[in-house]
Motif scaffolding. Structure first.
Motif, PDB file in Angstrom:
ATOM      1  N   ILE A   1      55.825  35.190  89.522  1.00 53.32           N
ATOM      2  CA  ILE A   1      54.827  34.347  88.861  1.00 53.32           C
ATOM      3  C   ILE A   1      54.538  33.152  89.774  1.00 53.32           C
ATOM      4  CG2 ILE A   1      54.246  33.074  86.764  1.00 53.32           C
ATOM      5  CD1 ILE A   1      54.698  36.114  86.397  1.00 53.32           C
ATOM      6  N   LYS A   2      53.497  33.297  90.567  1.00 55.40           N
ATOM      7  CA  LYS A   2      53.096  32.255  91.517  1.00 55.40           C
ATOM      8  C   LYS A   2      51.617  31.963  91.328  1.00 55.40           C
ATOM      9  CE  LYS A   2      57.065  32.352  93.776  1.00 55.40           C
ATOM     10  NZ  LYS A   2      58.120  31.761  93.025  1.00 55.40           N
ATOM     11  N   GLY A   3      51.274  30.688  91.327  1.00 57.83           N
ATOM     12  CA  GLY A   3      49.869  30.296  91.205  1.00 57.83           C
ATOM     13  C   GLY A   3      49.331  30.571  89.813  1.00 57.83           C
TER      14      GLY A   3
ATOM     15  N   THR B   1      41.149  30.732  84.153  1.00 60.04           N
ATOM     16  CA  THR B   1      41.477  32.157  84.051  1.00 60.04           C
ATOM     17  C   THR B   1      42.719  32.444  84.879  1.00 60.04           C
ATOM     18  OG1 THR B   1      39.145  32.705  83.733  1.00 60.04           O
ATOM     19  CG2 THR B   1      40.590  34.494  84.427  1.00 60.04           C
ATOM     20  N   VAL B   2      43.608  33.279  84.307  1.00 58.03           N
ATOM     21  CA  VAL B   2      44.842  33.671  84.991  1.00 58.03           C
ATOM     22  C   VAL B   2      44.985  35.185  84.940  1.00 58.03           C
ATOM     23  CG1 VAL B   2      46.073  31.514  84.508  1.00 58.03           C
ATOM     24  CG2 VAL B   2      46.223  33.406  82.881  1.00 58.03           C
ATOM     25  N   SER B   3      45.789  35.706  85.835  1.00 60.56           N
ATOM     26  CA  SER B   3      46.152  37.113  85.810  1.00 60.56           C
ATOM     27  C   SER B   3      47.397  37.221  84.936  1.00 60.56           C
ATOM     28  CB  SER B   3      46.451  37.600  87.228  1.00 60.56           C
ATOM     29  OG  SER B   3      46.928  38.928  87.201  1.00 60.56           O
ATOM     30  N   ALA B   4      47.336  38.016  83.863  1.00 57.87           N
ATOM     31  CA  ALA B   4      48.434  38.090  82.896  1.00 57.87           C
ATOM     32  C   ALA B   4      49.024  39.489  82.840  1.00 57.87           C
ATOM     33  CB  ALA B   4      47.940  37.688  81.510  1.00 57.87           C
ATOM     34  N   SER B   5      50.342  39.539  82.951  1.00 54.55           N
ATOM     35  CA  SER B   5      51.083  40.776  82.730  1.00 54.55           C
ATOM     36  C   SER B   5      52.052  40.485  81.582  1.00 54.55           C
ATOM     37  CB  SER B   5      51.828  41.195  84.000  1.00 54.55           C
ATOM     38  OG  SER B   5      52.644  40.142  84.470  1.00 54.55           O
ATOM     39  N   ALA B   6      52.816  41.481  81.180  1.00 58.45           N
ATOM     40  CA  ALA B   6      53.734  41.291  80.058  1.00 58.45           C
ATOM     41  C   ALA B   6      55.165  41.588  80.486  1.00 58.45           C
ATOM     42  CB  ALA B   6      53.342  42.194  78.895  1.00 58.45           C
ATOM     43  N   TYR B   7      56.110  40.960  79.821  1.00 55.43           N
ATOM     44  CA  TYR B   7      57.518  41.246  80.074  1.00 55.43           C
ATOM     45  C   TYR B   7      58.262  41.327  78.755  1.00 55.43           C
ATOM     46  CZ  TYR B   7      58.970  36.311  79.386  1.00 55.43           C
ATOM     47  OH  TYR B   7      59.243  35.064  78.872  1.00 55.43           O
TER      48      TYR B   7
ATOM     49  N   VAL C   1      55.544  31.076  83.526  1.00 53.36           N
ATOM     50  CA  VAL C   1      54.519  30.401  84.322  1.00 53.36           C
ATOM     51  C   VAL C   1      55.075  29.947  85.662  1.00 53.36           C
ATOM     52  CG1 VAL C   1      53.316  29.542  82.261  1.00 53.36           C
ATOM     53  CG2 VAL C   1      55.075  28.130  83.330  1.00 53.36           C
ATOM     54  N   ASP C   2      54.174  29.548  86.533  1.00 50.99           N
ATOM     55  CA  ASP C   2      54.535  28.822  87.746  1.00 50.99           C
ATOM     56  C   ASP C   2      54.514  27.348  87.342  1.00 50.99           C
ATOM     57  OD1 ASP C   2      54.606  27.399  90.140  1.00 50.99           O
ATOM     58  OD2 ASP C   2      53.252  28.780  91.190  1.00 50.99           O
ATOM     59  N   PRO C   3      55.673  26.679  87.305  1.00 60.48           N
ATOM     60  CA  PRO C   3      55.712  25.287  86.835  1.00 60.48           C
ATOM     61  C   PRO C   3      54.875  24.312  87.658  1.00 60.48           C
ATOM     62  CG  PRO C   3      57.935  26.161  87.120  1.00 60.48           C
ATOM     63  CD  PRO C   3      56.982  27.183  87.650  1.00 60.48           C
ATOM     64  N   ARG C   4      54.452  24.722  88.859  1.00 61.86           N
ATOM     65  CA  ARG C   4      53.569  23.859  89.652  1.00 61.86           C
ATOM     66  C   ARG C   4      52.148  23.887  89.097  1.00 61.86           C
ATOM     67  NH1 ARG C   4      54.249  26.526  95.187  1.00 61.86           N
ATOM     68  NH2 ARG C   4      54.309  28.266  93.762  1.00 61.86           N
ATOM     69  N   VAL C   5      51.818  24.949  88.347  1.00 60.90           N
ATOM     70  CA  VAL C   5      50.481  25.091  87.761  1.00 60.90           C
ATOM     71  C   VAL C   5      50.488  24.676  86.295  1.00 60.90           C
ATOM     72  CG1 VAL C   5      48.600  26.704  87.262  1.00 60.90           C
ATOM     73  CG2 VAL C   5      49.896  26.938  89.387  1.00 60.90           C
ATOM     74  N   ILE C   6      51.469  25.179  85.533  1.00 59.66           N
ATOM     75  CA  ILE C   6      51.618  24.844  84.114  1.00 59.66           C
ATOM     76  C   ILE C   6      53.064  24.399  83.912  1.00 59.66           C
ATOM     77  CG2 ILE C   6      51.527  25.693  81.732  1.00 59.66           C
ATOM     78  CD1 ILE C   6      49.598  27.915  82.758  1.00 59.66           C
ATOM     79  N   LYS C   7      53.258  23.166  83.469  1.00 57.72           N
ATOM     80  CA  LYS C   7      54.612  22.636  83.286  1.00 57.72           C
ATOM     81  C   LYS C   7      55.344  23.376  82.172  1.00 57.72           C
ATOM     82  CE  LYS C   7      53.773  17.956  84.863  1.00 57.72           C
ATOM     83  NZ  LYS C   7      53.838  16.544  84.567  1.00 57.72           N
TER      84      LYS C   7
ATOM     85  N   ASP D   1      53.159  35.664  82.698  1.00 57.96           N
ATOM     86  CA  ASP D   1      53.737  36.818  82.012  1.00 57.96           C
ATOM     87  C   ASP D   1      53.816  36.435  80.543  1.00 57.96           C
ATOM     88  OD1 ASP D   1      54.275  38.995  83.614  1.00 57.96           O
ATOM     89  OD2 ASP D   1      56.353  38.469  84.015  1.00 57.96           O
ATOM     90  N   VAL D   2      53.317  37.283  79.656  1.00 53.45           N
ATOM     91  CA  VAL D   2      53.439  37.013  78.221  1.00 53.45           C
ATOM     92  C   VAL D   2      54.634  37.807  77.699  1.00 53.45           C
ATOM     93  CG1 VAL D   2      50.979  36.525  77.909  1.00 53.45           C
ATOM     94  CG2 VAL D   2      51.803  38.839  77.531  1.00 53.45           C
ATOM     95  N   PHE D   3      55.454  37.182  76.868  1.00 50.27           N
ATOM     96  CA  PHE D   3      56.613  37.875  76.299  1.00 50.27           C
ATOM     97  C   PHE D   3      56.166  38.761  75.151  1.00 50.27           C
ATOM     98  CE2 PHE D   3      59.733  37.966  72.810  1.00 50.27           C
ATOM     99  CZ  PHE D   3      60.655  38.816  73.392  1.00 50.27           C
ATOM    100  N   ILE D   4      56.556  40.034  75.234  1.00 53.09           N
ATOM    101  CA  ILE D   4      56.302  41.001  74.167  1.00 53.09           C
ATOM    102  C   ILE D   4      57.639  41.685  73.884  1.00 53.09           C
ATOM    103  CG2 ILE D   4      55.049  43.091  73.517  1.00 53.09           C
ATOM    104  CD1 ILE D   4      52.690  42.020  75.138  1.00 53.09           C
ATOM    105  N   PRO D   5      58.067  41.731  72.614  1.00 50.15           N
ATOM    106  CA  PRO D   5      59.432  42.185  72.292  1.00 50.15           C
ATOM    107  C   PRO D   5      59.780  43.624  72.671  1.00 50.15           C
ATOM    108  CG  PRO D   5      58.321  41.319  70.332  1.00 50.15           C
ATOM    109  CD  PRO D   5      57.352  41.282  71.449  1.00 50.15           C
ATOM    110  N   THR D   6      58.815  44.540  72.656  1.00 54.20           N
ATOM    111  CA  THR D   6      59.153  45.933  72.951  1.00 54.20           C
ATOM    112  C   THR D   6      58.569  46.372  74.293  1.00 54.20           C
ATOM    113  OG1 THR D   6      57.210  46.850  71.842  1.00 54.20           O
ATOM    114  CG2 THR D   6      59.186  46.515  70.484  1.00 54.20           C
ATOM    115  N   LYS D   7      59.295  47.259  74.947  1.00 53.77           N
ATOM    116  CA  LYS D   7      58.867  47.741  76.261  1.00 53.77           C
ATOM    117  C   LYS D   7      57.532  48.488  76.168  1.00 53.77           C
ATOM    118  CE  LYS D   7      60.486  50.303  80.258  1.00 53.77           C
ATOM    119  NZ  LYS D   7      61.589  51.053  80.867  1.00 53.77           N
TER     120      LYS D   7
END
Length: 190
Positions: free
Chosen positions: A161-163, A99-105, A133-139, A167-173
């Motif tokens: 984005i640490k640990g 499980t991760v904490s997810a926000s959008a950008y 992602v944090d590349p130390r967690v997910i390459k 952030d999920v990419f979403i095209p519109t603000k």
């Protein structure tokens, strides 16, 4: 008749010389201002990974007037490995799940270039599913499945984005704001 043969021979030599020269020139590309590895890879129909390998690049940074090889020995790319990419997740395709904490950008903010850490142009490709992602967690380059978002690739990073955050990419603000922040299950795929 002799003059005609000499002229034809000369023309043939010129033609072959020009042909060989243009063939050699098409194996390299001179970087122009504003170019990215992603843009160059699409223009020359090669992967960013191949460009980096052929040119011994350790990062995505390139400079104007830099000469890049755009043809070489093919390296196995995600596109070639597509047959192995699962269209649906099964337990045998999942390497890890947490499980991760997810926000959008979005790429549509003031000062945003829209170019990810791996060279993907999100402004030109708003339909792509990319996560930061944090590349130390997910390459970077890892294929994932994010509950509520779908199949995506880990193609970007972010300062916050640490640990176990993504952030999920979403095209519109507006859609990115609607996503908000939530805890989601993520599956790392083969």
């Amino acid at each position: 008749m002799k003059k005609l043969l000499i002229v034809l021979s000369f023309a043939l030599v010129l033609f072959l010389g020009t042909s060989l020269e243009s063939s050699a020139a098409s194996n390299t590309y001179t970087v122009k201002s504003g170019d990215t590895l992603y843009k160059i890879s699409k223009t020359h129909k090669v992967s960013v990974s191949n460009l980096k390998t052929w040119n011994k690049l350790k990062s995505n940074t390139i400079h104007p007037k830099q000469k890049l090889k755009v043809k070489g020995t093919a390296v196995k790319t995600a596109a070639k490995a597509k047959a192995k990419t699962p269209s649906r997740s099964t337990s045998s395709n999942v390497v890890k799940e947490f499980t991760v904490s997810a926000s959008a950008y979005t790429a549509s903010c003031a000062g945003c270039s829209g170019i990810t850490k791996t060279g993907i142009n999100l402004k030109k490709n708003p339909g792509l599913k990319v996560i930061a992602v944090d590349p130390r967690v997910i390459k970077l380059g890892t294929k994932v499945y994010v509950d509520g978002y779908g199949y995506a690739v880990a193609g970007d990073t972010g300062g916050a984005i640490k640990g176990h955050k993504i952030d999920v990419f979403i095209p519109t603000k507006s859609a990115a704001l609607k996503w908000g922040r939530k805890n989601v299950k993520i599956k790392i795929l083969k």
